[in-house]
Design a protein around this motif. Structure first.
Motif, PDB file in Angstrom:
ATOM      1  N   GLU A  53      46.197 -32.593 -29.586  1.00  0.00           N
ATOM      2  CA  GLU A  53      45.212 -32.138 -28.980  1.00  0.00           C
ATOM      3  C   GLU A  53      44.080 -33.071 -28.760  1.00  0.00           C
ATOM      4  O   GLU A  53      44.371 -34.478 -29.241  1.00  0.00           O
ATOM      5  CB  GLU A  53      44.408 -31.001 -29.542  1.00  0.00           C
ATOM      6  CG  GLU A  53      45.368 -29.668 -29.668  1.00  0.00           C
ATOM      7  CD  GLU A  53      45.878 -29.208 -28.451  1.00  0.00           C
ATOM      8  OE1 GLU A  53      45.149 -29.343 -27.274  1.00  0.00           O
ATOM      9  OE2 GLU A  53      47.203 -28.541 -28.134  1.00  0.00           O
TER      10      GLU A  53
ATOM     11  N   ASP B 264      56.597 -17.253 -29.264  1.00  0.00           N
ATOM     12  CA  ASP B 264      55.988 -18.424 -28.341  1.00  0.00           C
ATOM     13  C   ASP B 264      54.909 -19.033 -29.280  1.00  0.00           C
ATOM     14  O   ASP B 264      54.108 -18.641 -29.558  1.00  0.00           O
ATOM     15  CB  ASP B 264      55.330 -17.840 -27.249  1.00  0.00           C
ATOM     16  CG  ASP B 264      54.740 -18.844 -26.402  1.00  0.00           C
ATOM     17  OD1 ASP B 264      54.456 -19.981 -26.671  1.00  0.00           O
ATOM     18  OD2 ASP B 264      54.569 -18.512 -25.247  1.00  0.00           O
ATOM     19  N   LYS B 265      54.937 -20.521 -29.759  1.00  0.00           N
ATOM     20  CA  LYS B 265      54.155 -21.222 -30.564  1.00  0.00           C
ATOM     21  C   LYS B 265      52.787 -21.627 -29.644  1.00  0.00           C
ATOM     22  O   LYS B 265      51.984 -22.133 -30.341  1.00  0.00           O
ATOM     23  CB  LYS B 265      54.788 -22.422 -30.933  1.00  0.00           C
ATOM     24  CG  LYS B 265      56.159 -21.955 -31.836  1.00  0.00           C
ATOM     25  CD  LYS B 265      56.378 -23.308 -32.676  1.00  0.00           C
ATOM     26  CE  LYS B 265      57.421 -22.767 -33.637  1.00  0.00           C
ATOM     27  NZ  LYS B 265      58.144 -23.971 -34.493  1.00  0.00           N
ATOM     28  N   GLU B 266      52.882 -21.221 -28.454  1.00  0.00           N
ATOM     29  CA  GLU B 266      51.654 -21.346 -27.541  1.00  0.00           C
ATOM     30  C   GLU B 266      50.931 -20.383 -27.491  1.00  0.00           C
ATOM     31  O   GLU B 266      49.782 -20.112 -26.873  1.00  0.00           O
ATOM     32  CB  GLU B 266      52.086 -22.138 -26.440  1.00  0.00           C
ATOM     33  CG  GLU B 266      52.645 -23.353 -26.506  1.00  0.00           C
ATOM     34  CD  GLU B 266      51.365 -24.495 -26.974  1.00  0.00           C
ATOM     35  OE1 GLU B 266      50.507 -24.330 -26.590  1.00  0.00           O
ATOM     36  OE2 GLU B 266      52.066 -25.093 -27.827  1.00  0.00           O
ATOM     37  N   ALA B 267      51.277 -19.186 -27.902  1.00  0.00           N
ATOM     38  CA  ALA B 267      50.821 -17.850 -27.505  1.00  0.00           C
ATOM     39  C   ALA B 267      49.651 -17.465 -28.263  1.00  0.00           C
ATOM     40  O   ALA B 267      49.359 -16.353 -28.978  1.00  0.00           O
ATOM     41  CB  ALA B 267      51.874 -16.441 -27.653  1.00  0.00           C
ATOM     42  N   THR B 268      48.412 -18.060 -28.075  1.00  0.00           N
ATOM     43  CA  THR B 268      47.127 -17.725 -28.673  1.00  0.00           C
ATOM     44  C   THR B 268      46.366 -16.920 -27.860  1.00  0.00           C
ATOM     45  O   THR B 268      45.210 -17.014 -27.740  1.00  0.00           O
ATOM     46  CB  THR B 268      46.640 -18.995 -28.902  1.00  0.00           C
ATOM     47  OG1 THR B 268      46.325 -19.684 -27.667  1.00  0.00           O
ATOM     48  CG2 THR B 268      46.984 -20.230 -30.076  1.00  0.00           C
ATOM     49  N   ASP B 269      47.007 -15.886 -27.268  1.00  0.00           N
ATOM     50  CA  ASP B 269      46.421 -15.054 -26.388  1.00  0.00           C
ATOM     51  C   ASP B 269      45.909 -13.789 -26.952  1.00  0.00           C
ATOM     52  O   ASP B 269      46.916 -13.329 -28.182  1.00  0.00           O
ATOM     53  CB  ASP B 269      47.188 -14.664 -25.272  1.00  0.00           C
ATOM     54  CG  ASP B 269      48.567 -14.255 -25.302  1.00  0.00           C
ATOM     55  OD1 ASP B 269      49.102 -14.600 -26.274  1.00  0.00           O
ATOM     56  OD2 ASP B 269      49.128 -13.399 -24.468  1.00  0.00           O
ATOM     57  N   THR B 270      45.082 -12.948 -26.486  1.00  0.00           N
ATOM     58  CA  THR B 270      44.786 -11.769 -27.282  1.00  0.00           C
ATOM     59  C   THR B 270      45.579 -10.678 -26.315  1.00  0.00           C
ATOM     60  O   THR B 270      45.969 -11.014 -25.274  1.00  0.00           O
ATOM     61  CB  THR B 270      43.485 -11.305 -27.516  1.00  0.00           C
ATOM     62  OG1 THR B 270      43.057 -11.664 -25.937  1.00  0.00           O
ATOM     63  CG2 THR B 270      42.753 -12.289 -28.412  1.00  0.00           C
ATOM     64  N   THR B 271      45.874  -9.531 -27.164  1.00  0.00           N
ATOM     65  CA  THR B 271      46.433  -8.562 -26.172  1.00  0.00           C
ATOM     66  C   THR B 271      45.678  -7.212 -26.273  1.00  0.00           C
ATOM     67  O   THR B 271      45.102  -7.088 -27.384  1.00  0.00           O
ATOM     68  CB  THR B 271      47.837  -8.203 -26.625  1.00  0.00           C
ATOM     69  OG1 THR B 271      47.836  -7.753 -28.170  1.00  0.00           O
ATOM     70  CG2 THR B 271      48.795  -9.394 -26.495  1.00  0.00           C
TER      71      THR B 271
ATOM     72  N   PHE C   9      39.617 -13.741 -30.185  1.00  0.00           N
ATOM     73  CA  PHE C   9      40.529 -14.799 -30.289  1.00  0.00           C
ATOM     74  C   PHE C   9      41.551 -14.551 -30.910  1.00  0.00           C
ATOM     75  O   PHE C   9      41.703 -13.552 -31.800  1.00  0.00           O
ATOM     76  CB  PHE C   9      39.746 -16.280 -30.715  1.00  0.00           C
ATOM     77  CG  PHE C   9      39.478 -15.962 -32.133  1.00  0.00           C
ATOM     78  CD1 PHE C   9      40.222 -16.455 -33.279  1.00  0.00           C
ATOM     79  CD2 PHE C   9      38.084 -15.559 -32.664  1.00  0.00           C
ATOM     80  CE1 PHE C   9      40.174 -16.347 -34.442  1.00  0.00           C
ATOM     81  CE2 PHE C   9      37.771 -15.513 -33.910  1.00  0.00           C
ATOM     82  CZ  PHE C   9      38.847 -15.856 -35.013  1.00  0.00           C
TER      83      PHE C   9
ATOM     84  N   ALA D  31      38.386 -28.156 -23.125  1.00  0.00           N
ATOM     85  CA  ALA D  31      38.962 -28.322 -24.323  1.00  0.00           C
ATOM     86  C   ALA D  31      40.155 -29.572 -24.292  1.00  0.00           C
ATOM     87  O   ALA D  31      41.286 -29.303 -24.546  1.00  0.00           O
ATOM     88  CB  ALA D  31      39.587 -27.202 -25.002  1.00  0.00           C
TER      89      ALA D  31
ATOM     90  N   GLY E  99      43.577 -31.041 -18.688  1.00  0.00           N
ATOM     91  CA  GLY E  99      44.087 -29.833 -17.863  1.00  0.00           C
ATOM     92  C   GLY E  99      43.177 -28.701 -18.176  1.00  0.00           C
ATOM     93  O   GLY E  99      43.437 -27.643 -17.469  1.00  0.00           O
ATOM     94  N   SER E 100      41.980 -28.908 -19.034  1.00  0.00           N
ATOM     95  CA  SER E 100      41.045 -27.718 -18.793  1.00  0.00           C
ATOM     96  C   SER E 100      39.477 -28.396 -18.140  1.00  0.00           C
ATOM     97  O   SER E 100      38.545 -27.929 -18.878  1.00  0.00           O
ATOM     98  CB  SER E 100      40.784 -27.318 -20.279  1.00  0.00           C
ATOM     99  OG  SER E 100      39.996 -28.594 -20.962  1.00  0.00           O
TER     100      SER E 100
END
Lengths: 486, 421
Positions: free
Chosen positions: A35, A274-281, A308, A466, A469-470
């Motif tokens: 990062e 998914d190691k990228e799935a830092t999403d909330t549900t 988060f 961040a 890409g962002s």
């Protein structure tokens, strides 16, 4: 190819702790980070607790390093000027039939050497924590537990390592590792690095790196935790970290103040692929809401300012994995650092440095700089201290983030310091700007102006939230064409 | 501590400027306006669209033009300004602490204070929208500042959640600058914005307004890649199976405004849980004597003209208070909002002290057709005004006559409610 004595992969709290500890030695050390900044993975998204040490199974590395971490944390945070509050923790038991489990936890804590540790009941519990849920019967009271600012801790460790000579390479993702004639070569998206020893502190990706060099494969399972953050107006709803004793309905969630004065509620515990799935549900956030009320009543959820997710680097053995790989000499795993990894970080650094000592046998330096000063936060300063800061630098009089009272001087310091911020989130983690109730609504453009002014190599339109890409903007007005409606 | 001012006004936006001008015109010679930004005018500076001033000036102005007229009047003399200065504390005995780069930390005593701090936008986090936290999610006002002040576009392909006025305005603004606005999703079965903005900002540009819809997920880890929109049921819950993905790089939020009252709390001022602004009496005085409030810090307005009117009243009253000629309150009659009316401002009235005619402002809680706004004095219906349409997005007002109140001895309560026409 750049040649190092030690290359550490990952600039989370573990990697940073290793880097700082190793920087006490006469070694050339590089830290590679995928990062754009330190503290971008699990280290930025966790409960921010210094666990007293009663939870881990006696005899595990987790238990040992948790207790050792607690021992080291106070002095380390004092040296590195990191916010640490000794507020104590409660493990709340809500069902009569679970009381024996509380006793078990007490016994386990005593076996781990956690002192003091007691069980308190009914009125005594409510006197200590008035908003405890009506159904609470008893709680394990651990006065030694603390809360810590995880952003500051990671950044301070890394910055201090930098000041002591460690080199950091950001936006640098490792794509291959090979050993040749006792020397490790690490291929990255930004060229190759050579090292005599490698420390694998890559968080949820530690297995991928491990499996590049070892036949004895490792699997890290991302265990997602979702959280809600409430405004400082709700920050005093509880004054201790309130855990829940696991029940037949599963593991509970915690409710705790943070060092920034917010209230933190969570986490869930979901094993995902998914190691990228830092999403909330929706389900996860609903679970946090539903479970939290079991231990704490009347939580003012209308004060929620954000939510988060973080990914714990779990493995099924449920213990830290730290050590040189037998089939890959010079390659040191610092893997499966899930909770209490933040607490254990200082001890992890110490242990990994000891392992590297065994491999490289370095000399200690005489000129190690052990301390650093953080950025003074006017939000918590008394008027006299704030005035003194303004007298030193007038920019302490210019409030940029109104919600958290962050001044221009603090933002400039965050940019100019060693390992300075280059993005909005970088500023946020270092200063708490954008972390308040308006969630960057008012200060985004003002902070962008300061980043633009301070960083000669960064154009306004290239400023990111961040990292690459962002990007926050897509171009100047009128540049998009189209339109034509006038 | 400086010598102090008769009136100190916190905020140099439309409310603060109108209050300052009215206070000066009422004979107050010692007025200070403290503004945190580098210029006066507040959010009007970024509202470069027209539609301001139809009531105040009987002509259509842009936001900066409207602000400029007030600034010119205010600059004509008798009013001091501190710009780039942030108030950090108000004490109950009316000492204001502020910081700035040029003056450092200053403490200023005032005989009267007018709160005119405005409001902030509700952020995404308070909505618990699941998904990632990428770049490309902005409150509509933040996007408005980026486009209109900074001169940069925050996105190309846009979805807007919430049909508040700023969101509607930004739908048009982004379109005019070449972006494509896929839709505006609104959780409620009605818009939160002004009817005229729906027509002029959405309908005229063919932008669909999806009522009873919300964003249920944000995709994209670094930058927004798509949002998932679903229809909601009567209780606002997403209906499974109605999800539609909208590929986009930007999500703008216009989901409500919150009066900024953290400072008011530091002075111990009582707030209304409905308006989230101070509870005020007929002279727009808060629960702390000598501290007045007006504009969006008091309750969220939709037209700046009404902000100016309200703030002017606060300015006159504060001037009278500072001169010691504002009569003491002889008793407060509470105003109660019922049956479709969410709140009133003010919340109490002293019949003796009130002006000959007092404007009571309020909002309704739903869209209503063919109803009457009724006012009861202790159960006796005093007003019954038929309205063909009432909507939450449009602030309403009723005038109360002093004579009516004075003629109702021992008045205990004034009730505002909607009734069948």
């Amino acid at each position: 190819m750049d040649a190092f004595d030690v290359v550490i992969i990952g600039a989370g709290v573990s990697g940073a702790a290793c880097a700082r500890e190793l920087s006490k030695r006469k070694l050339r050390i590089g830290v590679l980070e995928r990062e754009e900044d330190v503290c971008c993975g699990t280290s930025k998204a966790n409960s921010a607790i210094v666990h007293a040490g009663f939870d881990a199974e006696p005899g595990t590395l987790m238990a040992e390093l948790d207790v050792r971490g607690v021992e080291l944390m106070g002095g380390l945070c004092a040296d590195l000027d990191v916010d640490l509050d000794n507020i104590g923790s409660l493990v709340v038991c809500t069902a009569e039939e679970d009381l024996p489990k509380l006793e078990e936890l007490l016994a386990r804590g005593r076996k781990n050497g956690v002192e003091p540790l007691t069980i308190i009941y009914g009125d005594e519990l409510r006197a200590l924590e008035p908003n405890i849920a009506d159904g609470a019967r008893a709680a394990l009271w651990a006065p030694s537990a603390c809360i810590v600012n995880p952003f500051q801790l990671t950044w301070a460790l890394a910055e201090n390592a930098r000041v002591n000579g460690v080199e950091f390479f950001f936006n640098t993702e490792v794509i291959g590792i090979a050993q040749d004639d006792g020397l490790w070569t690490i291929s990255t998206t930004r060229g190759g690095f050579a090292a005599r020893a490698v420390v694998n502190a890559a968080g949820v990706y530690a297995d991928a790196l491990h499996n590049m060099v070892s036949a004895d494969t490792l699997e890290i399972i991302p265990r997602r935790g979702q959280y809600l953050v409430l405004d400082t107006a709700a920050g005093r709803h509880v004054s201790h970290t309130v855990f829940q004793l696991p029940t037949k309905y599963g593991k509970g969630v915690l409710v705790t103040p943070t060092t920034a004065g917010n209230l933190l509620v969570g986490p869930t515990a979901e094993d995902i692929a998914d190691k990228e799935a830092t999403d909330t549900t929706a389900a996860g956030l609903a679970e946090v809401l539903a479970k939290s009320v079991l231990s704490v009543k009347d939580i003012p959820f209308h004060e929620t300012i954000t939510s988060f997710s973080g990914l714990r680097a779990h493995r099924k053995e449920h213990d830290f994995l730290i050590g040189e790989l037998p089939d890959a000499p010079g390659f040191v795993d610092c893997a499966a650092i899930e909770s209490p990894g933040l607490t254990a970080a200082p001890a992890i650094g110490e242990m990994v440095a000891g392992i590297v000592d065994g491999i490289l046998g370095p000399e200690m330096r005489g000129d190690f700089v052990p301390a650093r000063r953080g950025i003074p936060a006017v939000e918590w300063a008394c008027d006299e201290d704030w005035e003194a800061l303004i007298a030193e630098d007038a920019a302490y009089g210019h409030v940029v983030c109104r919600c958290r009272k962050v001044t221009e001087a603090q933002i400039v310091a965050a940019i100019r310091s060693p390992l300075g911020a280059r993005s909005l989130d970088g500023i946020k983690r270092r200063t708490e700007a954008c972390m308040g109730r308006c969630q960057a609504g008012f200060c985004t453009s003002k902070i962008m102006d300061i980043l633009d002014r301070e960083l000669a190599d960064l154009a306004y339109a290239e400023i990111t939230k961040a990292g690459p890409g962002s990007e926050l903007l897509v171009g100047r007005d009128k540049e998009l064409g189209g339109g034509g409606l006038l | 501590m400086t010598n102090g001012y008769d009136i100190l006004i916190i905020g140099g936006g439309p409310a603060g400027l109108a209050a300052a001008i009215a206070a000066r015109d009422a004979g107050c010679a010692s007025i200070l306006v403290v503004e945190r930004d580098c210029e006066l005018g507040g959010i009007l500076n970024q509202c470069i669209h027209n539609g301001f001033g139809l009531i105040t000036f009987d002509e259509e102005l842009t936001g900066p033009e409207y602000a400029a007229r007030f600034e010119e009047l205010a600059r004509a003399g008798g009013i001091d300004f501190m710009l780039d200065t942030m108030v950090i504390d108000i004490s109950a005995d009316k000492v204001v602490t502020a910081v700035s780069r040029t003056s450092g930390m200053v403490r200023i005593r005032a005989k009267a204070i007018i709160l005119a701090m405005g409001c902030r936008e509700r952020p995404r986090g308070s909505l618990n929208i699941p998904g990632y936290r990428p770049a490309g999610i902005y409150s509509a006002g933040t996007a408005q500042r980026l486009v209109n002040i900074e001169g940069f576009m925050p996105g190309r392909e846009v979805v807007i959640l919430g049909s508040g006025d700023i969101g509607l305005i930004m739908a048009r603004r982004m379109t005019l600058e070449g972006a494509h606005v896929a839709c505006v999703a609104e959780l409620m079965p009605y818009s939160g914005g002004l009817k005229r903005n729906i027509v002029q900002c959405l309908d005229d540009f063919g932008i669909p307004l999806l009522l009873s819809h919300t964003v249920v997920r944000i995709e994209g880890k670094k930058r927004v890649e798509a949002v998932i929109i679903a229809e909601v049921d009567g209780r606002g819950k997403p209906i499974p199976g109605t999800e539609t993905a909208y590929p986009c790089d930007t999500l703008l939020l216009s989901v409500g405004l919150i009066p900024e009252n953290e400072l008011s709390l530091s002075a111990g001022i009582g707030l209304s849980p409905v308006t989230r602004g101070p509870v005020v009496n007929e002279v727009l005085e808060t629960s702390v004597e000598g501290i007045f409030a007006a504009g969006n810090v008091l309750h969220v307005h939709d037209l700046v003209d009404y902000v100016s009117q309200e703030a002017a009243a606060a300015g006159r009253n504060a001037a009278a208070y500072a001169r010691g000629v504002l009569a003491g309150s002889a008793g407060a009659v509470p105003l109660t909002a019922e049956d479709g009316i969410r709140y009133t401002v003010p919340q109490t009235i002293d019949p003796v002290r009130m002006p000959e005619e007092l404007i009571v402002r309020f909002r309704v809680d739903n869209v209503y057709e063919d109803r009457s706004v009724s006012v009861y004095f202790d159960g006796k219906r005093m007003q019954h005004r038929k309205r063909s349409i009432l909507a939450p997005g449009e602030m309403e007002q009723v005038k109360l006559k002093k004579g009516d109140l004075v003629a109702s001895p021992d008045l205990k309560e004034i009730v505002f409610k909607l009734e069948e026409a």
